[in-house]
Structures are given as C-alpha cells and as structure tokens.
Design a protein around this motif. Sequence first.
Motif, mmCIF file in Angstrom:
data_model
loop_
_atom_site.group_PDB
_atom_site.id
_atom_site.type_symbol
_atom_site.label_atom_id
_atom_site.label_comp_id
_atom_site.label_asym_id
_atom_site.label_seq_id
_atom_site.Cartn_x
_atom_site.Cartn_y
_atom_site.Cartn_z
ATOM 1 N N ASN A 1 0.833 -1.209 0.000
ATOM 2 C CA ASN A 1 0.000 0.000 0.000
ATOM 3 C C ASN A 1 0.871 1.264 0.000
ATOM 4 O O ASN A 1 0.689 2.168 0.815
ATOM 5 N N ASP A 2 1.842 1.295 -0.911
ATOM 6 C CA ASP A 2 2.759 2.426 -1.114
ATOM 7 C C ASP A 2 3.755 2.639 0.025
ATOM 8 O O ASP A 2 4.405 3.688 0.079
ATOM 9 N N THR B 1 -5.033 -3.641 5.641
ATOM 10 C CA THR B 1 -6.299 -3.003 5.964
ATOM 11 C C THR B 1 -7.446 -3.880 5.462
ATOM 12 O O THR B 1 -7.265 -4.660 4.528
ATOM 13 N N ASN C 1 -5.663 -4.742 -0.679
ATOM 14 C CA ASN C 1 -4.326 -4.220 -0.412
ATOM 15 C C ASN C 1 -3.441 -4.547 -1.604
ATOM 16 O O ASN C 1 -3.585 -5.601 -2.214
ATOM 17 N N THR C 2 -2.508 -3.662 -1.900
ATOM 18 C CA THR C 2 -1.573 -3.869 -3.004
ATOM 19 C C THR C 2 -0.197 -4.180 -2.434
ATOM 20 O O THR C 2 0.309 -3.448 -1.589
#
Length: 153
Positions: free
Chosen positions: A116-117, A132, A136-137
């Motif tokens: 998430n970055d 979260t 989510n990435t």
Amino acid sequence: AQLLPGSEPVPAAVEAPNPAGGEAEWSGIAPVPVTIRGGSYALQMYIGTDPIKVGKMPFTVGRVPEGPAVDQDAEPDLGIVDPEPHRLSPAHFILFEDHKRIFVRDCNSELGTVVNDRNLGRDFPIDQIALTPGENTIIAGGDGSPYKFLIEV
C-alpha cells in the motif's frame, strides 16, 4: 505458479458471515477469507486470474527454488518462477495473523516489498505492516517489479 497444500484456487472472494455480529475473529485460519490475485498482467501469467484462497497462516510467497535437489520444506506456499535477473527472493514475503489482524512481513529480501505504497525490508525502517480490511496492493521486488499482488482481507 505452484500451489502447495494449504492454498487453493477459489471462484471469487467471498465474505464469511459472522454469526455473532460485529467484527470477525482471527485465528490461524481466517474466518474472513484472505485471497490473493495477480494485480499485473505479468503476475497473472504466472498465477492465473482466479483468486487464490489462503487456507493457512503463516503463508509464504517467493521464488520457486532452482535445481534438482529441492527441499520441499524450503518451498514457498505460493511459488513463482522468476527468471534471472531475479526480482523475488526464495521466501520474499509472508502473510501472518497476530492479535486478530493480518500482517505482511518482508523476509529480508534484497529488493524489498511495497505494501500500500509503503516500503518494507532490510533497507527500510520497518519490515512488517498490518493489512487493511478490503483490497491491499503488495509489490514484491520493489518499485517497478512486475510482481504486483492484490490481497483481499
């Protein structure tokens, strides 16, 4: 990609109802499904387009070991063939449950993990972060890596 016992493809991400109402409880096996999908075309070529249900915790993602004599205990739960130059470590990141939350930990990989970055890993101030609720990435192998995962919790 290679799926080992404890993980299985599922037709779609589904939310499990909580009979008591309120928030779902977490355990070694999450009552709310945790699924993994390929978030990039390159990753979808390796793992397909169907979501993968995480059936157990902890769950390791990494590069498929090379060579004829491979110790099965050293293989990740989700192993990806990563041609040279490698972006993935043999055990790149791990999903685990702690205090009713799902976390991602970078396993001391050379290129790190972006969640998430946020950068995680040995060259960054933190090596783990809580996911979260929702999507989510996770990018394994640092910015610019083709290994972009979408993790739904």
